[in-house]
Scaffold this motif. Structure first.
Motif: not given
Length: 481
Positions: A278-297
């Motif tokens: 569950e903790e790894y999943q949370r970290v990966l979800a947070s990382g994916l969110e940041e990747i999406h943010r960089m993609g939008r920029i």
């Protein structure tokens, strides 16, 4: 070979123009003088011939009579030299002559005698050992018949001398005048261009680190001062452009560095100790969110870069604006309701615009999304559209949010500009949304503006040109689609 300097070209053009004028003037003056001199000679010969003819009619002349000295002296007022007179009978035989023709006769051709016998005056220029002679063959008509033929002649030595002197004066005067004028033009051009040399030296000293330098605007002519003002304006715009590039580079680096820092930090923390799935999943979800943010920029930066170069694809087709707003209003109302906001959309008249459907939706959704983000719970959002004038449509997105201070209202459409950087980053904004909105409005031939008061909310107005055509035709198209 054309001179490479402006000074040389100005002098050469001026010299060439002046040389042409002087040559044309010299040729015209010489031709006019020669014509007038020959005309004066011809007029004197004609007057003398008339006097001789009148004397001949009064039988003043007898065969063999040669005392023309008194006649010439009476005619010219002084003893005349270089004047020749002879009188011919119809057969061409010399009946009388002046003393200077005792050893020779004035030449007369058969054609000339024939023309004279038919009552025609004939002017000729004949060669002579000393100087050419100007000869007038003049018929003496008595009772309708040519009684005698008078020939009067004069030397053209004075005329030829005058013309030679004038030609010599022109041949010397024109080159000397041209040289003096060219020298003066060279000096005047040097003096006139001296301020330009100062401008060139000042501009050469300007580099990317000295764009704040300015050239003097008080020297030289008005044209040079205007050039100096234009150069200063260019330097000012370049300075602003360099400043924006530096700010843009710094902001872009910061915006991309922030999610990368978050990704690295979370990854490092996650790898320090074993974690649960569950903790790894949370970290990966947070990382994916940041990747999406960089993609939008990155996507937004790429869109603006292509827009600056005119390479961004923009489709122009008739779009039913009221339908687009109706669809976006439904989506925005759901988000507003989830945040505790009241969303108001009262519809509006059917309006068509020629636009890129994707870019138009992007523009309007950016405004609606910002209104929802920056309006606190309990606030209200208003969406409306109307015709604002002949051929124009106005779209208004109004909120009761935090508002924008007056000193920031002109800058919010710049890239990465934020009134409150911390709040914008926390809410997920990249600082490029309004810059994209302005570009989309501009590329469609419209504009965007903001009216806001801090603590009272903001109103964003988008003005777009209405599609050309009649409402009935667009409604028929709407029904077909």
């Amino acid at each position: 070979m054309t001179p490479r300097t402006l000074r040389g070209r100005l002098t050469l053009w001026y010299g060439g123009l002046l040389a042409s004028v002087l040559v044309l003037f010299g040729v015209g003056f010489y031709a006019a003088l020669a014509r007038n001199l020959y005309r004066g000679v011809d007029q004197k010969l004609l007057a003398l011939a008339e006097v001789v003819a009148e004397s001949s009619v009064r039988n003043f002349l007898r065969p063999g009579y040669t005392n023309f000295s008194r006649l010439l002296e009476e005619f010219f007022g002084v003893p005349a030299a270089g004047q020749f007179i002879q009188v011919l009978d119809p057969s061409g035989k010399v009946g009388a002559r002046s003393e200077n023709l005792l050893l020779r006769n004035l030449p007369v051709s058969r054609e000339t005698l024939h023309r004279a016998l038919h009552g025609e005056m004939v002017y000729e220029t004949v060669p002579d050992p000393g100087a050419p002679l100007r000869v007038l063959t003049y018929p003496v008509v008595v009772r309708g018949r040519v009684r005698n033929v008078v020939q009067v002649a004069t030397s053209l030595e004075a005329v030829m001398t005058t013309l030679r002197e004038v030609l010599l004066a022109l041949g010397v005067g024109i080159p000397v005048s041209l040289f003096l004028v060219l020298w003066g033009g060279w000096m005047v051009a040097a003096r006139a261009l001296r301020p330009l040399e100062g401008l060139i030296a000042a501009v050469r000293e300007v580099d990317a680190d000295q764009l704040g330098a300015r050239v003097l605007e008080a020297e030289g002519t008005e044209e040079v001062r205007e050039l100096a003002r234009s150069i200063n304006g260019l330097l000012r715009r370049l300075g602003d452009a360099f400043r924006r590039v530096r700010e843009f580079t710094a902001d872009a680096s910061h915006e991309l560095r922030t999610p990368l820092t978050v990704l690295r930090g979370e990854a490092e923390v996650a790898l320090r100790h074993p974690r649960s799935p569950e903790e790894y999943q949370r970290v990966l979800a947070s990382g994916l969110e940041e990747i999406h943010r960089m993609g939008r920029i990155v996507e937004d930066l790429l869109l603006l870069a292509k827009g600056d170069l005119g390479e961004a694809p923009v489709e122009r087709v008739p779009v039913a604006l009221d339908e687009v707003l109706e669809d976006l209003a439904g989506r925005a109302a759901a988000l507003a309701e989830a945040k505790g906001l009241a969303f108001h959309w009262a519809g509006g008249p059917p309006v068509w615009v020629e636009a890129d459907p994707l870019r138009l939706r992007q523009l309007l959704w950016n405004l609606l999304d910002n209104a929802i983000k920056y309006t606190p719970e309990g606030g209200q959002i208003f969406l409306s559209h109307a015709r604002s004038g002949p051929g124009w449509v106005r779209i208004a997105v109004k909120d009761t949010g935090i508002g924008i201070p007056p000193e920031h209202q002109e800058k919010i459409f710049e890239r990465f500009y934020r009134v409150d950087k911390h709040r914008s980053r926390a809410q997920g904004g990249s600082g490029l949304g309004l810059a994209i909105c302005r570009w989309i409005a501009k590329v469609h031939g419209g504009r965007i503006e903001v009216r806001s008061r801090p603590g009272r909310g903001s109103t964003f107005l988008v003005h777009l040109p209405e599609a050309k055509g009649n409402d009935e035709g667009w409604e028929a198209r709407r029904l077909e689609s």
